[in-house]
Motif scaffolding. Structure first.
Motif, PDB file in Angstrom:
ATOM      1  N   SER A   1       0.825  -1.213   0.000  1.00 24.71           N
ATOM      2  CA  SER A   1       0.000   0.000   0.000  1.00 24.71           C
ATOM      3  C   SER A   1       0.860   1.264   0.000  1.00 24.71           C
ATOM      4  CB  SER A   1      -0.920  -0.007   1.220  1.00 24.71           C
ATOM      5  OG  SER A   1      -1.762  -1.140   1.214  1.00 24.71           O
ATOM      6  N   ILE A   2       1.881   1.295   0.836  1.00 23.11           N
ATOM      7  CA  ILE A   2       2.710   2.501   0.928  1.00 23.11           C
ATOM      8  C   ILE A   2       3.477   2.726  -0.380  1.00 23.11           C
ATOM      9  CG2 ILE A   2       4.702   3.509   2.102  1.00 23.11           C
ATOM     10  CD1 ILE A   2       3.728   2.210   4.657  1.00 23.11           C
ATOM     11  N   ASN A   3       3.996   1.659  -0.961  1.00 19.75           N
ATOM     12  CA  ASN A   3       4.693   1.825  -2.242  1.00 19.75           C
ATOM     13  C   ASN A   3       3.751   2.299  -3.340  1.00 19.75           C
ATOM     14  OD1 ASN A   3       7.207   1.166  -1.299  1.00 19.75           O
ATOM     15  ND2 ASN A   3       7.174  -0.945  -2.022  1.00 19.75           N
ATOM     16  N   ALA A   4       2.542   1.761  -3.353  1.00 17.98           N
ATOM     17  CA  ALA A   4       1.572   2.197  -4.362  1.00 17.98           C
ATOM     18  C   ALA A   4       1.212   3.666  -4.175  1.00 17.98           C
ATOM     19  CB  ALA A   4       0.315   1.326  -4.284  1.00 17.98           C
ATOM     20  N   ILE A   5       0.988   4.076  -2.924  1.00 21.03           N
ATOM     21  CA  ILE A   5       0.652   5.481  -2.649  1.00 21.03           C
ATOM     22  C   ILE A   5       1.813   6.395  -3.042  1.00 21.03           C
ATOM     23  CG2 ILE A   5       0.211   7.121  -0.787  1.00 21.03           C
ATOM     24  CD1 ILE A   5      -1.353   4.901   0.630  1.00 21.03           C
ATOM     25  N   THR A   6       3.029   6.003  -2.691  1.00 17.76           N
ATOM     26  CA  THR A   6       4.194   6.837  -2.972  1.00 17.76           C
ATOM     27  C   THR A   6       4.434   6.991  -4.470  1.00 17.76           C
ATOM     28  OG1 THR A   6       5.197   6.069  -0.895  1.00 17.76           O
ATOM     29  CG2 THR A   6       6.638   7.129  -2.477  1.00 17.76           C
ATOM     30  N   LEU A   7       4.373   5.910  -5.202  1.00 15.43           N
ATOM     31  CA  LEU A   7       4.594   5.984  -6.653  1.00 15.43           C
ATOM     32  C   LEU A   7       3.477   6.749  -7.350  1.00 15.43           C
ATOM     33  CD1 LEU A   7       5.918   2.365  -7.331  1.00 15.43           C
ATOM     34  CD2 LEU A   7       7.231   4.506  -7.271  1.00 15.43           C
ATOM     35  N   THR A   8       2.252   6.596  -6.876  1.00 19.30           N
ATOM     36  CA  THR A   8       1.133   7.368  -7.457  1.00 19.30           C
ATOM     37  C   THR A   8       1.328   8.856  -7.211  1.00 19.30           C
ATOM     38  OG1 THR A   8      -0.356   5.488  -7.100  1.00 19.30           O
ATOM     39  CG2 THR A   8      -1.368   7.649  -7.464  1.00 19.30           C
ATOM     40  N   ALA A   9       1.744   9.193  -5.986  1.00 18.16           N
ATOM     41  CA  ALA A   9       1.968  10.607  -5.680  1.00 18.16           C
ATOM     42  C   ALA A   9       3.111  11.168  -6.523  1.00 18.16           C
ATOM     43  CB  ALA A   9       2.284  10.757  -4.202  1.00 18.16           C
ATOM     44  N   ALA A  10       4.178  10.388  -6.751  1.00 15.65           N
ATOM     45  CA  ALA A  10       5.285  10.860  -7.588  1.00 15.65           C
ATOM     46  C   ALA A  10       4.825  11.060  -9.030  1.00 15.65           C
ATOM     47  CB  ALA A  10       6.435   9.857  -7.527  1.00 15.65           C
TER      48      ALA A  10
ATOM     49  N   LYS B   1      -1.490  18.872  -7.479  1.00 21.67           N
ATOM     50  CA  LYS B   1      -0.584  19.222  -6.394  1.00 21.67           C
ATOM     51  C   LYS B   1      -1.149  18.819  -5.042  1.00 21.67           C
ATOM     52  CE  LYS B   1       0.974  23.323  -6.207  1.00 21.67           C
ATOM     53  NZ  LYS B   1       1.057  24.800  -6.268  1.00 21.67           N
ATOM     54  N   LEU B   2      -2.429  19.140  -4.829  1.00 22.54           N
ATOM     55  CA  LEU B   2      -3.036  18.836  -3.538  1.00 22.54           C
ATOM     56  C   LEU B   2      -3.123  17.327  -3.303  1.00 22.54           C
ATOM     57  CD1 LEU B   2      -4.392  19.933  -1.010  1.00 22.54           C
ATOM     58  CD2 LEU B   2      -6.577  19.933  -2.251  1.00 22.54           C
ATOM     59  N   SER B   3      -3.537  16.605  -4.326  1.00 20.61           N
ATOM     60  CA  SER B   3      -3.642  15.139  -4.183  1.00 20.61           C
ATOM     61  C   SER B   3      -2.284  14.513  -3.918  1.00 20.61           C
ATOM     62  CB  SER B   3      -4.262  14.554  -5.452  1.00 20.61           C
ATOM     63  OG  SER B   3      -5.559  15.061  -5.674  1.00 20.61           O
ATOM     64  N   SER B   4      -1.277  14.952  -4.667  1.00 19.49           N
ATOM     65  CA  SER B   4       0.057  14.404  -4.476  1.00 19.49           C
ATOM     66  C   SER B   4       0.598  14.702  -3.081  1.00 19.49           C
ATOM     67  CB  SER B   4       0.998  14.961  -5.538  1.00 19.49           C
ATOM     68  OG  SER B   4       2.301  14.443  -5.366  1.00 19.49           O
ATOM     69  N   THR B   5       0.378  15.926  -2.612  1.00 17.68           N
ATOM     70  CA  THR B   5       0.858  16.302  -1.282  1.00 17.68           C
ATOM     71  C   THR B   5       0.181  15.483  -0.199  1.00 17.68           C
ATOM     72  OG1 THR B   5       1.278  18.560  -2.063  1.00 17.68           O
ATOM     73  CG2 THR B   5       1.138  18.216   0.315  1.00 17.68           C
ATOM     74  N   LEU B   6      -1.134  15.318  -0.292  1.00 20.44           N
ATOM     75  CA  LEU B   6      -1.869  14.543   0.702  1.00 20.44           C
ATOM     76  C   LEU B   6      -1.432  13.067   0.706  1.00 20.44           C
ATOM     77  CD1 LEU B   6      -5.481  16.020   0.337  1.00 20.44           C
ATOM     78  CD2 LEU B   6      -3.834  16.411   2.189  1.00 20.44           C
ATOM     79  N   MET B   7      -1.214  12.535  -0.476  1.00 14.28           N
ATOM     80  CA  MET B   7      -0.773  11.137  -0.549  1.00 14.28           C
ATOM     81  C   MET B   7       0.621  10.964   0.045  1.00 14.28           C
ATOM     82  SD  MET B   7      -2.257  10.072  -4.305  1.00 14.28           S
ATOM     83  CE  MET B   7      -1.919   8.328  -4.147  1.00 14.28           C
ATOM     84  N   TYR B   8       1.489  11.923  -0.184  1.00 11.72           N
ATOM     85  CA  TYR B   8       2.815  11.845   0.424  1.00 11.72           C
ATOM     86  C   TYR B   8       2.734  11.943   1.952  1.00 11.72           C
ATOM     87  CZ  TYR B   8       5.787  11.957  -3.735  1.00 11.72           C
ATOM     88  OH  TYR B   8       6.453  11.628  -4.896  1.00 11.72           O
ATOM     89  N   LEU B   9       1.869  12.828   2.433  1.00 10.66           N
ATOM     90  CA  LEU B   9       1.711  12.959   3.879  1.00 10.66           C
ATOM     91  C   LEU B   9       1.150  11.672   4.487  1.00 10.66           C
ATOM     92  CD1 LEU B   9       0.355  16.628   4.155  1.00 10.66           C
ATOM     93  CD2 LEU B   9       2.646  15.784   4.737  1.00 10.66           C
ATOM     94  N   ALA B  10       0.184  11.057   3.791  1.00 15.55           N
ATOM     95  CA  ALA B  10      -0.369   9.790   4.281  1.00 15.55           C
ATOM     96  C   ALA B  10       0.695   8.701   4.293  1.00 15.55           C
ATOM     97  CB  ALA B  10      -1.550   9.377   3.408  1.00 15.55           C
ATOM     98  N   ALA B  11       1.491   8.652   3.248  1.00 19.01           N
ATOM     99  CA  ALA B  11       2.568   7.654   3.198  1.00 19.01           C
ATOM    100  C   ALA B  11       3.586   7.895   4.311  1.00 19.01           C
ATOM    101  CB  ALA B  11       3.255   7.700   1.838  1.00 19.01           C
ATOM    102  N   THR B  12       3.855   9.176   4.600  1.00 18.13           N
ATOM    103  CA  THR B  12       4.793   9.486   5.687  1.00 18.13           C
ATOM    104  C   THR B  12       4.282   8.990   7.020  1.00 18.13           C
ATOM    105  OG1 THR B  12       5.535  11.460   4.483  1.00 18.13           O
ATOM    106  CG2 THR B  12       6.029  11.345   6.842  1.00 18.13           C
TER     107      THR B  12
END
Length: 419
Positions: free
Chosen positions: A121-130, A148-159
């Protein structure tokens, strides 16, 4: 007539007390002498007194023999029959141990699923955000803000997910439950052997209880409050056994033990301490350092990617897109190395291996420090058990001890041939 009367009395007496030959013989020896006078025989004692004397002797001997047999039988019965309460307690402990085996097995499978699902899940979220950050860098207008907003939120969730995952280390938790299930199975077999091969005592019950509690402490099930520290300051071997009790008595030999065997066991303990335990602690420290670096790097990279993505499209920050995409891709690589490679599990494996050798050291030292060899394990069986645990033959074990006594700390050979 008198002689006929005496003969009939003695004959009936022999018939009634035939089961006691010793008494009969003694009675015959002590019979009064017969006097002949006037063609007739007479007895000094009346026949009735003689019968009563011999019967009393026979009854007394029979009672003494019966009492001795009863006492002997009673002693054997007490020594061969175990206390039913002790057996019942051991059966209760066996049931609890079997239940713990299932608990650790089921929870281990659950936490293994955690590791796989979190990693995917984390890898999928991170690659999607990238990917979204790269697309946002090439667009202008309305879609830019959404990307931008979606990518930022996904990165924060992955963090956030990475911080939690790196804190609990699911792969290490799986290894803990796997070891706990194996050790509880081993304890279950030991209790079965105690019940089937001897007379269990209250000390066996206490020892089994201590082992259960020691395993519960070494491999706790909850995550909150009592979870093992995943990043300890110092690396120590895992300890899952109760402390050995030492007795100091006058030294004797026997029970398969000799001076040569004691010296051999001391040399084996020295090799285990200098080589095997020390080596696995060194490897554990390396695995712990790598795990710490990866655990810090993953959330740091996703946080940097989230920060960079927030500035994508700004003319004052042309580097934002590069940071957002590259940091996200690197975070996926780091996460895969840490949790896909199960670095936490490797650290726990090294720690448990060191604990295995530490247990061998303490077991050998406990037997050597026991002055009364009758309380030790049989020397020949103990030597064979040590050889099997180290993956060596008996001759190989003796050669290792001889080599250690000659070379000392300069010996390069490890005691264990298994791992």
């Amino acid at each position: 007539m008198a002689s006929l009367q005496s003969s009939s009395i003695i004959g009936s007496l022999a018939y009634s007390s035939g089961r006691c030959r010793r008494g009969m013989t003694r009675a015959a020896i002590n019979m009064p002498k017969l006097r002949t006078g006037g063609g007739s025989l007479s007895l000094r004692l009346p026949a009735r007194d003689l019968v009563q004397e011999v019967l009393d002797m026979g009854i007394g001997l029979s009672a003494a023999t019966t009492s001795h047999v009863e006492k002997k039988y009673q002693f054997r019965t007490v020594s061969n029959v175990s206390d039913p309460m002790v057996i019942a307690k051991l059966h209760e402990i066996m049931e609890a141990v079997a239940d713990r085996v299932e608990m650790h097995k089921n929870i281990g499978e659950q936490r293994d699923n955690w590791n796989s699902l979190f990693l995917t899940s984390i890898n999928a979220i991170t690659l999607t955000a990238a990917t979204m950050a790269g697309i946002a860098a090439t667009n202008v207008g309305g879609p830019l803000m959404a990307l931008k907003l979606s990518s930022t939120l996904m990165y924060l969730a992955a963090t956030g997910m990475l911080v939690v995952m790196n804190k609990i280390q699911p792969s290490q938790l799986v290894e803990e439950q796997r070891n706990a299930a194996r050790l509880f199975k081993q304890l279950h077999c030991q209790i079965q052997t105690t019940l089937s091969s001897g007379n269990p005592t209250s000390s066996d019950v206490e020892e089994a209880m201590e082992k259960v509690l020691a395993l519960d402490k070494a491999y706790p099930l909850p995550l909150i409050g009592v979870m093992l520290e995943k990043f300890p300051k110092t690396v120590e071997p895992a300890v899952w056994w109760p402390q050995h009790r030492q007795r100091q008595e006058e030294r004797t030999y026997g029970n398969g033990w000799s001076v040569e065997l004691e010296e051999e066991m001391r040399e084996i303990v020295g090799v285990l301490k200098r080589k095997d335990t020390e080596d696995y602690l060194r490897l554990g420290k390396i695995a712990l350092k790598v795990n710490k670096i990866l655990s810090i790097s993953g959330p740091l990279l996703t946080g940097m990617a989230a920060f960079g993505t927030a500035f994508v499209g700004s003319s004052h920050a042309p580097w934002a897109a590069i940071v957002g995409v590259v940091a996200g891709a690197m975070a996926s690589v780091v996460n895969t190395m840490e949790h896909g490679g199960q670095v936490g599990m490797v650290f726990e494996m090294y720690r448990n291996n060191a604990g295995f050798f530490r247990l061998m050291e303490e077991t050998i030292e406990s037997n050597l420090n026991e002055r009364d060899v009758g309380r030790r394990e049989n020397g020949e069986l103990f030597e064979m058990k040590v050889a099997l645990q180290l993956g060596r033959s008996l001759s190989g074990l003796k050669n290792l001890a001889a080599s250690s006594s000659k070379k000392g700390e300069a010996i390069e050979e490890f005691a264990s041939k298994l791992f």
